[in-house]
Scaffold this motif. Structure first.
Motif, PDB file in Angstrom:
ATOM      1  N   LEU A 230      96.156  29.356  64.428  1.00  0.00           N
ATOM      2  CA  LEU A 230      96.004  28.948  63.025  1.00  0.00           C
ATOM      3  C   LEU A 230      96.878  27.751  62.694  1.00  0.00           C
ATOM      4  O   LEU A 230      96.448  26.832  61.982  1.00  0.00           O
ATOM      5  CB  LEU A 230      96.348  30.127  62.108  1.00  0.00           C
ATOM      6  CG  LEU A 230      95.267  31.192  61.967  1.00  0.00           C
ATOM      7  CD1 LEU A 230      95.837  32.486  61.435  1.00  0.00           C
ATOM      8  CD2 LEU A 230      94.147  30.678  61.066  1.00  0.00           C
ATOM      9  N   ASP A 231      98.094  27.759  63.205  1.00  0.00           N
ATOM     10  CA  ASP A 231      99.009  26.645  62.958  1.00  0.00           C
ATOM     11  C   ASP A 231      98.445  25.344  63.539  1.00  0.00           C
ATOM     12  O   ASP A 231      98.524  24.284  62.915  1.00  0.00           O
ATOM     13  CB  ASP A 231     100.368  26.958  63.590  1.00  0.00           C
ATOM     14  CG  ASP A 231     101.406  25.899  63.256  1.00  0.00           C
ATOM     15  OD1 ASP A 231     101.703  25.719  62.060  1.00  0.00           O
ATOM     16  OD2 ASP A 231     101.917  25.259  64.187  1.00  0.00           O
ATOM     17  N   ALA A 232      97.854  25.429  64.719  1.00  0.00           N
ATOM     18  CA  ALA A 232      97.262  24.239  65.339  1.00  0.00           C
ATOM     19  C   ALA A 232      96.085  23.724  64.531  1.00  0.00           C
ATOM     20  O   ALA A 232      95.926  22.513  64.338  1.00  0.00           O
ATOM     21  CB  ALA A 232      96.819  24.565  66.767  1.00  0.00           C
ATOM     22  N   LEU A 233      95.258  24.634  64.031  1.00  0.00           N
ATOM     23  CA  LEU A 233      94.133  24.212  63.186  1.00  0.00           C
ATOM     24  C   LEU A 233      94.639  23.481  61.947  1.00  0.00           C
ATOM     25  O   LEU A 233      94.096  22.441  61.556  1.00  0.00           O
ATOM     26  CB  LEU A 233      93.307  25.430  62.759  1.00  0.00           C
ATOM     27  CG  LEU A 233      92.289  25.987  63.737  1.00  0.00           C
ATOM     28  CD1 LEU A 233      91.682  27.262  63.174  1.00  0.00           C
ATOM     29  CD2 LEU A 233      91.190  24.969  64.020  1.00  0.00           C
ATOM     30  N   GLU A 234      95.664  24.034  61.335  1.00  0.00           N
ATOM     31  CA  GLU A 234      96.194  23.450  60.103  1.00  0.00           C
ATOM     32  C   GLU A 234      96.790  22.063  60.351  1.00  0.00           C
ATOM     33  O   GLU A 234      96.635  21.158  59.526  1.00  0.00           O
ATOM     34  CB  GLU A 234      97.259  24.382  59.508  1.00  0.00           C
ATOM     35  CG  GLU A 234      97.696  23.998  58.113  1.00  0.00           C
ATOM     36  CD  GLU A 234      96.565  24.090  57.098  1.00  0.00           C
ATOM     37  OE1 GLU A 234      96.414  23.138  56.304  1.00  0.00           O
ATOM     38  OE2 GLU A 234      95.823  25.084  57.108  1.00  0.00           O
ATOM     39  N   HIS A 235      97.427  21.875  61.496  1.00  0.00           N
ATOM     40  CA  HIS A 235      98.067  20.591  61.769  1.00  0.00           C
ATOM     41  C   HIS A 235      97.099  19.543  62.305  1.00  0.00           C
ATOM     42  O   HIS A 235      97.222  18.359  61.999  1.00  0.00           O
ATOM     43  CB  HIS A 235      99.225  20.788  62.768  1.00  0.00           C
ATOM     44  CG  HIS A 235     100.450  21.336  62.128  1.00  0.00           C
ATOM     45  ND1 HIS A 235     100.642  22.679  61.895  1.00  0.00           N
ATOM     46  CD2 HIS A 235     101.557  20.719  61.627  1.00  0.00           C
ATOM     47  CE1 HIS A 235     101.809  22.873  61.296  1.00  0.00           C
ATOM     48  NE2 HIS A 235     102.385  21.703  61.129  1.00  0.00           N
ATOM     49  N   HIS A 236      96.128  19.974  63.084  1.00  0.00           N
ATOM     50  CA  HIS A 236      95.179  19.013  63.657  1.00  0.00           C
ATOM     51  C   HIS A 236      94.047  18.687  62.691  1.00  0.00           C
ATOM     52  O   HIS A 236      93.490  17.597  62.737  1.00  0.00           O
ATOM     53  CB  HIS A 236      94.606  19.553  64.967  1.00  0.00           C
ATOM     54  CG  HIS A 236      95.571  19.484  66.112  1.00  0.00           C
ATOM     55  ND1 HIS A 236      95.714  18.366  66.893  1.00  0.00           N
ATOM     56  CD2 HIS A 236      96.459  20.401  66.577  1.00  0.00           C
ATOM     57  CE1 HIS A 236      96.637  18.593  67.811  1.00  0.00           C
ATOM     58  NE2 HIS A 236      97.110  19.820  67.635  1.00  0.00           N
TER      59      HIS A 236
END
Length: 250
Positions: A230-236
């Motif tokens: 989820l963190d990667a989705l939010e940042h990318h």
């Protein structure tokens, strides 16, 4: 239990008999259409297009759905009109993209081919479904902390949905996802920085039905891997457009 091919043939025959002229098409999608079907933990996913879906028409096909679900142990087919299916791409982006990426027309015309899926909403649905899964897993743990007998089946059951979401995480990164479950999870973990080992443990549980080891660290690692995804989705793929709209009206 019937063979996969026989089951699908019989499903179409019964739908044609009970729905008659109201039936426009029947499409198989998901792992069975992509060539990654595994007997025992893969489902036969079917979408049916009908001209009308009033209660009278639903009542006519109810015996077919009962046979399919109760006797053949398969999930209920999805029923849409053709126009509804096109409009549904806004809210069922994952499901319709799955139909587009892997499908087999069992009867009628291929109504999925011309549907356009809005990819910004696709990314939003991935986040929504992942966050929902994460919240449910936390709630399950609160009910039975550290209880392997209670928690192992929860982990196993959750992973089918998570595997689908990992496929779509890879798609969100504008890559063609692999076919095999292990390869899907490995690529998603590589793209997001999540722990492959955490996912691999639950994948093994899904495939064998057996859990060995300590449930607490395995459960915790799985939750962290979902959080990292989820963190990667939010940042990318930050939700800039939604934030701009919010600020414009504040």
């Amino acid at each position: 239990m019937l063979s996969t091919e026989t089951k699908l043939t019989e499903l179409v025959r019964r739908l044609k008999e009970f729905a008659a002229a109201n039936l426009e098409c029947v499409i198989l999608f998901g792992s069975a259409a992509r060539g990654d079907f595994h007997e025992g933990h893969s489902d036969l996913n079917v979408v049916c297009i009908l001209r009308s879906l009033g209660v009278e028409e639903l009542g006519r096909i109810a015996p077919v759905v009962k046979w399919w679900c109760a006797e053949q142990k398969e999930p209920a087919p999805l029923f849409f009109t053709e126009e509804e299916l096109k409009d549904a791409a806004n809210v069922f982006a994952i499901e319709i993209l799955d139909m587009k990426h892997g499908r087999q027309v069992l009867y009628g015309a291929d109504v999925v081919a011309t549907i356009e899926v809005p990819m910004n909403l696709h990314r939003l649905q991935i986040e929504h479904d992942l966050r929902t899964t994460l919240l449910k897993l936390r709630q399950h743990y609160l009910r039975a902390p550290g209880d392997a007998k209670e928690l192992a089946p929860i982990l196993r059951k959750s992973f089918s949905g998570v595997l689908t979401l990992m496929r779509h995480v890879v798609i969100a990164f504008e890559e063609e996802p692999p076919i095999a479950a292990h390869d899907i999870v490995a690529r998603a973990a590589e793209l997001t920085g999540a722990s492959m080992a955490a996912f691999a443990a639950i994948l093994k549980l899904r495939e064998t039905g057996e859990f060995h080891g300590e449930i607490v660290p395995a459960y915790g690692a799985y939750l962290k891997a979902l959080e990292k995804t989820l963190d990667a989705l939010e940042h990318h793929f930050p939700k800039r457009e939604w934030r701009r709209v919010k600020n414009a009206h504040s």
